[in-house]
Design an enzyme around this catalytic site. Sequence first.
Site, PDB file in Angstrom:
ATOM      1  N   PHE A  35      41.242 -23.365   8.389  1.00 59.15           N
ATOM      2  CA  PHE A  35      42.545 -23.223   7.749  1.00 59.15           C
ATOM      3  C   PHE A  35      42.433 -23.429   6.249  1.00 59.15           C
ATOM      4  CE2 PHE A  35      42.211 -27.772   8.285  1.00 59.15           C
ATOM      5  CZ  PHE A  35      42.955 -28.334   7.267  1.00 59.15           C
ATOM      6  N   ILE A 154      33.571 -27.129   5.054  1.00 60.83           N
ATOM      7  CA  ILE A 154      34.544 -26.111   5.429  1.00 60.83           C
ATOM      8  C   ILE A 154      35.780 -26.798   5.997  1.00 60.83           C
ATOM      9  CG2 ILE A 154      32.752 -24.389   5.874  1.00 60.83           C
ATOM     10  CD1 ILE A 154      33.365 -24.836   8.912  1.00 60.83           C
ATOM     11  N   LYS A 155      36.919 -26.091   5.939  1.00 62.21           N
ATOM     12  CA  LYS A 155      38.170 -26.657   6.440  1.00 62.21           C
ATOM     13  C   LYS A 155      38.364 -26.243   7.905  1.00 62.21           C
ATOM     14  CE  LYS A 155      41.896 -27.216   3.931  1.00 62.21           C
ATOM     15  NZ  LYS A 155      41.945 -28.668   3.682  1.00 62.21           N
ATOM     16  N   SER A 156      37.648 -26.936   8.752  1.00 59.51           N
ATOM     17  CA  SER A 156      37.790 -26.748  10.192  1.00 59.51           C
ATOM     18  C   SER A 156      38.693 -27.841  10.739  1.00 59.51           C
ATOM     19  CB  SER A 156      36.413 -26.811  10.859  1.00 59.51           C
ATOM     20  OG  SER A 156      36.539 -26.981  12.257  1.00 59.51           O
ATOM     21  N   TYR A 160      39.007 -32.810  11.192  1.00 60.87           N
ATOM     22  CA  TYR A 160      40.086 -33.721  10.814  1.00 60.87           C
ATOM     23  C   TYR A 160      40.378 -34.787  11.868  1.00 60.87           C
ATOM     24  CZ  TYR A 160      40.655 -31.269   6.511  1.00 60.87           C
ATOM     25  OH  TYR A 160      40.414 -30.755   5.256  1.00 60.87           O
TER      26      TYR A 160
END
Length: 303
Positions: A35, A154-156, A160
């Site tokens: 994202f 990376i924004k995985s 989170y």
Amino acid sequence: MWTPKLLMMNGELVPFADARLHPLSLAVTYATTVFEGVRAYHVEKTGQFALFRLDEHMRRLQVGMKLLRMDRSYDTQYMLESLTKLIRANEPDSDVYVRLLVYVEGTGLMATTGPVGFTAAAMPREQPKFAETGMSLGVSSWHRLDDNASPPRIKSTANYHNARLAALQAKSDGYDGALMLTAGGKVSESPIACFFMVRDGQLITPSKSSGILESITRDTIITRYRELTGKQVEERVIDRSELYFADEAFLCGTGQEIIPVVKIDRFAVGDGAVGPLTRKLSQDYFDLVRGINAEHSEWRTLI
């Protein structure tokens, strides 16, 4: 404050409350989602919106899709057209925060790579409550993810969970937020943003090999600090004990923008007030993203 009316799923606008994703999709069962959070700043003089560093956000999204081996990608021009349509449809009258998610929307086995879909939601976002007063951070006992386990650069969404554990612990311990260390005990980042500190007049931030997200806001700060001061930001390994020598500190990210840090582990950072360099960089950042400062026009995509 305006409210979102429509969001976009796979190129089609749908009522915000009616968006649906199958609970057995891999996006849900195995967190196969990458994202981006993208800011569209309202330009009062023209009524336009300035998407900040859209190209860089799309490049990071595309690399994330590549790493998760998704069986399709989305080019920047298509996403620009989609986000323009989305923002205009919601008729905002102030800044917009866009949450863009790309995921494996079908069911299947863990290694299934498609079909791929996306959702884009345009929403208002208030300024974080700590933007003026600063945050109190506690160093978390949860270590930051390792690149060879689940790459933090990376924004995985899967990454989170690690950040959420640290945030929950910080809240339970009475802090405003957390600061995470690598497995080797070096400073990494906050669960919500990248970390900077000032020591003896020098701006310092953990290196890219310190388990951090390759943050676009971080890169903006590094670039602007060099242009404003003629000095380079020190990108290097930071020991935990160095935190207590800091004269200033702040967090930065697209969602949080720039948030001062005034305490770490209940020790005051400097004199416990927001520092002058933090204020200077913050003011410069907001002037830049809104086009009040005309420099770096290539970072602002007007719609």
